[in-house]
Design an enzyme around this catalytic site. Sequence first.
Site, PDB file in Angstrom:
ATOM      1  N   LYS A   6       0.857  -1.188   0.000  1.00 63.35           N
ATOM      2  CA  LYS A   6       0.000   0.000   0.000  1.00 63.35           C
ATOM      3  C   LYS A   6       0.888   1.230   0.000  1.00 63.35           C
ATOM      4  CE  LYS A   6      -2.012   2.597   3.219  1.00 63.35           C
ATOM      5  NZ  LYS A   6      -1.909   3.933   2.569  1.00 63.35           N
ATOM      6  N   GLY A  22       6.598   4.670   8.773  1.00 64.09           N
ATOM      7  CA  GLY A  22       5.697   5.805   8.941  1.00 64.09           C
ATOM      8  C   GLY A  22       5.803   6.362  10.347  1.00 64.09           C
ATOM      9  N   SER A  23       4.714   6.944  10.826  1.00 64.89           N
ATOM     10  CA  SER A  23       4.752   7.595  12.133  1.00 64.89           C
ATOM     11  C   SER A  23       4.654   6.582  13.273  1.00 64.89           C
ATOM     12  CB  SER A  23       3.587   8.587  12.251  1.00 64.89           C
ATOM     13  OG  SER A  23       2.379   7.879  12.417  1.00 64.89           O
ATOM     14  N   THR A  24       5.152   6.997  14.433  1.00 65.01           N
ATOM     15  CA  THR A  24       5.125   6.132  15.617  1.00 65.01           C
ATOM     16  C   THR A  24       3.693   5.802  16.030  1.00 65.01           C
ATOM     17  OG1 THR A  24       7.266   6.970  16.335  1.00 65.01           O
ATOM     18  CG2 THR A  24       5.887   5.974  18.026  1.00 65.01           C
ATOM     19  N   ASP A  25       2.798   6.773  15.956  1.00 64.35           N
ATOM     20  CA  ASP A  25       1.398   6.537  16.343  1.00 64.35           C
ATOM     21  C   ASP A  25       0.761   5.447  15.486  1.00 64.35           C
ATOM     22  OD1 ASP A  25       1.526   8.373  18.336  1.00 64.35           O
ATOM     23  OD2 ASP A  25       0.577  10.001  17.199  1.00 64.35           O
ATOM     24  N   VAL A  26       0.960   5.537  14.179  1.00 68.27           N
ATOM     25  CA  VAL A  26       0.374   4.531  13.290  1.00 68.27           C
ATOM     26  C   VAL A  26       1.085   3.186  13.479  1.00 68.27           C
ATOM     27  CG1 VAL A  26      -0.159   3.918  10.899  1.00 68.27           C
ATOM     28  CG2 VAL A  26      -0.384   6.295  11.653  1.00 68.27           C
ATOM     29  N   GLY A  27       2.398   3.227  13.737  1.00 71.27           N
ATOM     30  CA  GLY A  27       3.141   1.991  14.001  1.00 71.27           C
ATOM     31  C   GLY A  27       2.545   1.196  15.154  1.00 71.27           C
ATOM     32  N   GLU A  50       9.605   0.907  11.006  1.00 65.36           N
ATOM     33  CA  GLU A  50      10.613   1.976  10.938  1.00 65.36           C
ATOM     34  C   GLU A  50       9.829   3.268  11.100  1.00 65.36           C
ATOM     35  OE1 GLU A  50      12.279   5.092   9.715  1.00 65.36           O
ATOM     36  OE2 GLU A  50      12.424   4.172   7.738  1.00 65.36           O
ATOM     37  N   CYS A  86      12.823  10.885   8.023  1.00 66.05           N
ATOM     38  CA  CYS A  86      12.751  10.411   9.421  1.00 66.05           C
ATOM     39  C   CYS A  86      14.050  10.632  10.177  1.00 66.05           C
ATOM     40  CB  CYS A  86      12.419   8.918   9.504  1.00 66.05           C
ATOM     41  SG  CYS A  86      11.562   8.253   8.113  1.00 66.05           S
ATOM     42  N   GLU A 112       8.521  15.168  16.536  1.00 64.96           N
ATOM     43  CA  GLU A 112       8.993  15.115  15.160  1.00 64.96           C
ATOM     44  C   GLU A 112       8.118  16.042  14.322  1.00 64.96           C
ATOM     45  OE1 GLU A 112      10.416  11.871  11.958  1.00 64.96           O
ATOM     46  OE2 GLU A 112       8.487  11.415  12.869  1.00 64.96           O
TER      47      GLU A 112
END
Length: 503
Positions: free
Chosen positions: A194, A247-252, A270, A304, A401
């Site tokens: 995706k 991607g972002s930490t929140d989505v991770g 990552e 990043c 970030e």
Amino acid sequence: MTDLTNGHHHHASSINIPSIKFTKLFINGQFVDSLSGKEFETIDPRTEEVIAKISEGRKEDIDVAVKAARLAFDNGPWPRMPATERAKIMMKWADIIEQNIEELAALDTIDAGKLYNWCKVVDIPGVASTIRYYAGAADKIHGEVLKPSRELHAYTLMEPIGVVGHIIPWNFPSTMFAAKVAPALAAGCTMILKPAEQTPLSALFYAHLAKQAGIPDGVLNVVPGFGPTAGAAISSHMDIDKVSFTGSTDVGREVMQAAARSNLKPVSLELGGKSPLVIFDDADVDKAAELALLGILFNKGEICVASSRVFVQEGIYDEFEKKLVEKAKSWLVGDPFDPKSQQGPQVDKKQFEKILSYIEHGKREGATLLTGGKRVGNKGYYIEPTIFSNVKEDMLIVQDEIFGPVMSLKKFKTIEEGIESANNTKYGLAAGIVTKNLDIANTVSRSIRAGIVWINCYFAFGNDIPYGGYKMSGFGRDFGLEALHMYLQVKSVVTPIYNSPWL
């Protein structure tokens, strides 16, 4: 600062902006409409205008893609062909990509606001070289013969992990595509990728070229769509064996929770960073200022590993700050097709507004704005290079970030203080050190908790250099042979031995 209002499109006309060929989902070797028939717009950040309407993949489309990938893995030729054959097809794919460099570069420029010349010279050739690197590794995947202490013969097999879901970000649409897809293909996996909804164009083009190269149907499926629908469907899918996310930490976090709640598929993440660049008194001030500036302004700060926190030892601080601001003021922000531009527009309106709101935060929190801080021109998502000094470690602009051209600058006294400040973050993706002293370089590089540390350089990446995070920057590694191992399972095979002259 360049003025974008006059001659904004002056250079764009000399570049052949391609007509968009591929806007549908690529599933099982075919371009198909999404089942819902829904589409979304992809926007050109230079003009704020629509480039194309893209088919929107949702849960039901992911299901179809997973079925295709499952069939290709369980019964298809890809995992079963000799690795040398897989390598040949991958090499051919790399060759075809190189024949289409200009078009692919233009797609990433209009979709992500990336510098056209940079994409042409670095990003797209880099895709071909990453594919070749892993093609070369495909037939060198070896298990070991073990030596058990009992009367057993045992060995390990390295087997492809199965159907992989890749979810990639918008800041490096081509580089991230290759970093995920190439090692997974070399390992013998099949996959669903995706791309970010902001930047689907190049991924669909790579899929088309993969088919031309002879990658069998169902092995590589590309499904554009949004995180909460398509991304969530990948993370929670019961028939996907592994998820790789950048991607972002929140989505991770959400990806990991979904993976845990579904079939407990392994995950590699990552994530974000707030990388420190620590500059010592013995540094060449001019070179250090150039490195610091590049570290935050490269790719308009949408990277990043950006050196968003710069720590400078007090002996050279004043001279450094002066040089840095001077260089920042002469940095050219403008149309990414213009070869003179050093910085294009931020990827989209949301990111543009987020960066500007962080800049306002910085001012409110009492940091000193040395330069920049405003949008450039009145059309397109362009932002001035922005540098704050007199920052405190608990400020939002130092902790969060920002993912834009915004640097926090701080003075330090001792090596210990430099190390402590560098580590004072929840992230641990990258770090930089500038010094001529070997002892300082050794001590500091071992003391900073980050996945990659650059000494007297920055953004020194390579296909053969593993890259990934400590702490809340995630786990797992892209690039290097480490990445190949993320897509392989280790199976131990054990059999008794009888009457053997030795164990």
